[in-house]
Design a protein around this motif. Sequence first.
Motif, PDB file in Angstrom:
ATOM      1  N   ALA A 142       0.834  -1.215   0.000  1.00 21.42           N
ATOM      2  CA  ALA A 142       0.000   0.000   0.000  1.00 21.42           C
ATOM      3  C   ALA A 142       0.861   1.253   0.000  1.00 21.42           C
ATOM      4  CB  ALA A 142      -0.923  -0.005   1.213  1.00 21.42           C
ATOM      5  N   HIS A 143       1.673   1.405  -1.030  1.00 19.59           N
ATOM      6  CA  HIS A 143       2.569   2.560  -1.146  1.00 19.59           C
ATOM      7  C   HIS A 143       2.312   3.249  -2.477  1.00 19.59           C
ATOM      8  CE1 HIS A 143       6.172   5.035  -1.200  1.00 19.59           C
ATOM      9  NE2 HIS A 143       6.379   4.604  -2.437  1.00 19.59           N
ATOM     10  N   PRO A 144       2.265   4.572  -2.504  1.00 16.65           N
ATOM     11  CA  PRO A 144       2.307   5.464  -1.340  1.00 16.65           C
ATOM     12  C   PRO A 144       0.947   5.529  -0.645  1.00 16.65           C
ATOM     13  CG  PRO A 144       2.165   6.752  -3.333  1.00 16.65           C
ATOM     14  CD  PRO A 144       2.250   5.316  -3.777  1.00 16.65           C
ATOM     15  N   HIS A 184     -18.151  12.284  -6.577  1.00 14.97           N
ATOM     16  CA  HIS A 184     -17.183  11.185  -6.640  1.00 14.97           C
ATOM     17  C   HIS A 184     -15.974  11.623  -7.468  1.00 14.97           C
ATOM     18  CE1 HIS A 184     -20.026   8.344  -4.890  1.00 14.97           C
ATOM     19  NE2 HIS A 184     -20.936   8.764  -5.746  1.00 14.97           N
ATOM     20  N   ASP A 185     -14.836  11.025  -7.186  1.00 18.02           N
ATOM     21  CA  ASP A 185     -13.687  11.234  -8.069  1.00 18.02           C
ATOM     22  C   ASP A 185     -13.846  10.408  -9.343  1.00 18.02           C
ATOM     23  OD1 ASP A 185     -12.257  13.079  -6.480  1.00 18.02           O
ATOM     24  OD2 ASP A 185     -11.588  11.456  -5.178  1.00 18.02           O
ATOM     25  N   VAL A 186     -14.297   9.163  -9.188  1.00 20.81           N
ATOM     26  CA  VAL A 186     -14.516   8.290 -10.351  1.00 20.81           C
ATOM     27  C   VAL A 186     -15.763   7.445 -10.114  1.00 20.81           C
ATOM     28  CG1 VAL A 186     -13.549   6.533 -11.891  1.00 20.81           C
ATOM     29  CG2 VAL A 186     -12.007   8.127 -10.737  1.00 20.81           C
ATOM     30  N   VAL A 187     -16.608   7.352 -11.118  1.00 17.88           N
ATOM     31  CA  VAL A 187     -17.700   6.380 -11.137  1.00 17.88           C
ATOM     32  C   VAL A 187     -17.389   5.377 -12.240  1.00 17.88           C
ATOM     33  CG1 VAL A 187     -20.145   5.997 -11.662  1.00 17.88           C
ATOM     34  CG2 VAL A 187     -19.467   7.899 -10.177  1.00 17.88           C
ATOM     35  N   ILE A 188     -17.528   4.112 -11.928  1.00 15.72           N
ATOM     36  CA  ILE A 188     -17.292   3.036 -12.898  1.00 15.72           C
ATOM     37  C   ILE A 188     -18.621   2.355 -13.183  1.00 15.72           C
ATOM     38  CG2 ILE A 188     -16.094   0.857 -13.342  1.00 15.72           C
ATOM     39  CD1 ILE A 188     -13.963   1.811 -11.303  1.00 15.72           C
ATOM     40  N   ARG A 222      -4.620   5.201  -4.656  1.00 15.03           N
ATOM     41  CA  ARG A 222      -5.178   6.109  -3.661  1.00 15.03           C
ATOM     42  C   ARG A 222      -6.280   6.993  -4.223  1.00 15.03           C
ATOM     43  NH1 ARG A 222      -3.696   5.037   1.666  1.00 15.03           N
ATOM     44  NH2 ARG A 222      -5.297   6.653   1.858  1.00 15.03           N
ATOM     45  N   VAL A 223      -7.010   6.470  -5.185  1.00 19.90           N
ATOM     46  CA  VAL A 223      -8.252   7.092  -5.636  1.00 19.90           C
ATOM     47  C   VAL A 223      -9.370   6.244  -5.045  1.00 19.90           C
ATOM     48  CG1 VAL A 223      -9.643   7.808  -7.622  1.00 19.90           C
ATOM     49  CG2 VAL A 223      -7.150   7.897  -7.752  1.00 19.90           C
TER      50      VAL A 223
END
Length: 472
Positions: free
Chosen positions: A21-23, A40-44, A62-63
């Motif tokens: 889990a980096h960064p 939302h930042d992204v919708v799929i 990290r999104v």
Amino acid sequence: MEETALAQLETQVRADLAKIAHPRMPWLDPVSGPDGRPAHDVVIVGAGQSGIATAFGLMRARVENIRVIDKAPRGLEGPWLTYARMHTLRSPKDFTGPDLDVPSLTYQSWHEARFGEADWEALDLIPREYWAEYLLWVRDRTGIPVDNETALTDIAPAGDLLRLTLKSASGEEIVHTRKLVLATGQESTGRWWMPEFVENLTARFRAHTADAIDFDKLAGKVVAVLGAGASSLDNAATALEAGAKSVHLFCRRARPQVVQPYRWITFAGFMRNLSDLDDAWRWRFMRRVLSLREGFPQATWDRCARHDNFHLHGAAAWQDARIDADGRVALTTAQGPFTADFLICGTGIENDYAARPELARFAHNILSWGEAYTPPDAERDERLGRFPYLARDYSFMEREPGETQWIRHIHLFSIASTMSFGASGSSINAMTSAIPKLVNGITGGLFRDDVEKHWANFEAYDVPQAVIRGVE
């Protein structure tokens, strides 16, 4: 109670994900929509294998302010338990994909924990029911949020955001997002297609291979199948196994295509780098692949050929169909007339943007390959020219620049991405290269859109890394 092998594997998955889990530092600030609610930042859209892998890739970048929707009930996403009628996947069992190179998340790890190492060693190809179960396991283990039975019905601009209209059993919902991924499967930019003279018949007499077909009702019937690809053979075999009187497969070519071009293009150099070539080379390669069409493995042919009442008709394209006086289908073919009780078309998809409700608002301004590139006369192909011409981050491009600038926030990851990127949004074997490319494109767009904010935060950064002591 002793921990089961699957529970032990799930413990390993959690440990592996923690180690890589980096960064860890969050880098996206919350954004509100014009209604004041968080965006939302992204919708799929689509929670099949492509949508799940995309969500997992974004979370690793990290999104995390994402939402995944699918119109199907849980477990029925994608084709595996609906219109996929083969017994097993056609990909070799050791191909990786949704795991995104995390060993404990591979299908092999799941299969060995579920059935034992000896069973894995004896396995030839992966049963499609197992693959569907594995995808749900990956989704649950990676914590991907999915709203099932939720459909996207409209996309509209809302300042720097996209305004999405979602429909579910609870009603209509408006949400806002910075970026949108359409992982909407085979028919993502159009509709399942069959010849108009077949489509004009009532559904009692015909179906597409992607339709829900009651094969038990075909027992004792004469079934005619158009097309000699893998899906056509799967449907022919299913009809034979359901007790059809006879099944006749009609092929446009003199003999079916048996070379599988996708096997050749499955090497790292091609999958990772095709999209970086110029248009001439991309068109040349993918025209060759798609004009050959997808071949079928030996087991698929044998599943049909073992039945004495299976018949292949070569150079026998269909030319017309009507219902005769006896209530049967009278076909006109290039080899003469034929009478059947039921028709099944394995005729693929037609790119027809306006046929998709979610694309209808900007369908007229989607740039296609036929508009972006003019191939040599010997390489022209009107059907392939209708594929969307995508930007390097999988986003739609405009036919008339400036008219619908907001479509740059919409990323297409499906079989319709093929002409621009090669095997990608519909291929297990391409995920290891395609998903990182898509995720990099999305995160790159998010970063560029916020670059001034990042610069201001950087200029204001004043956290000391050390304390200077003992110096006068």
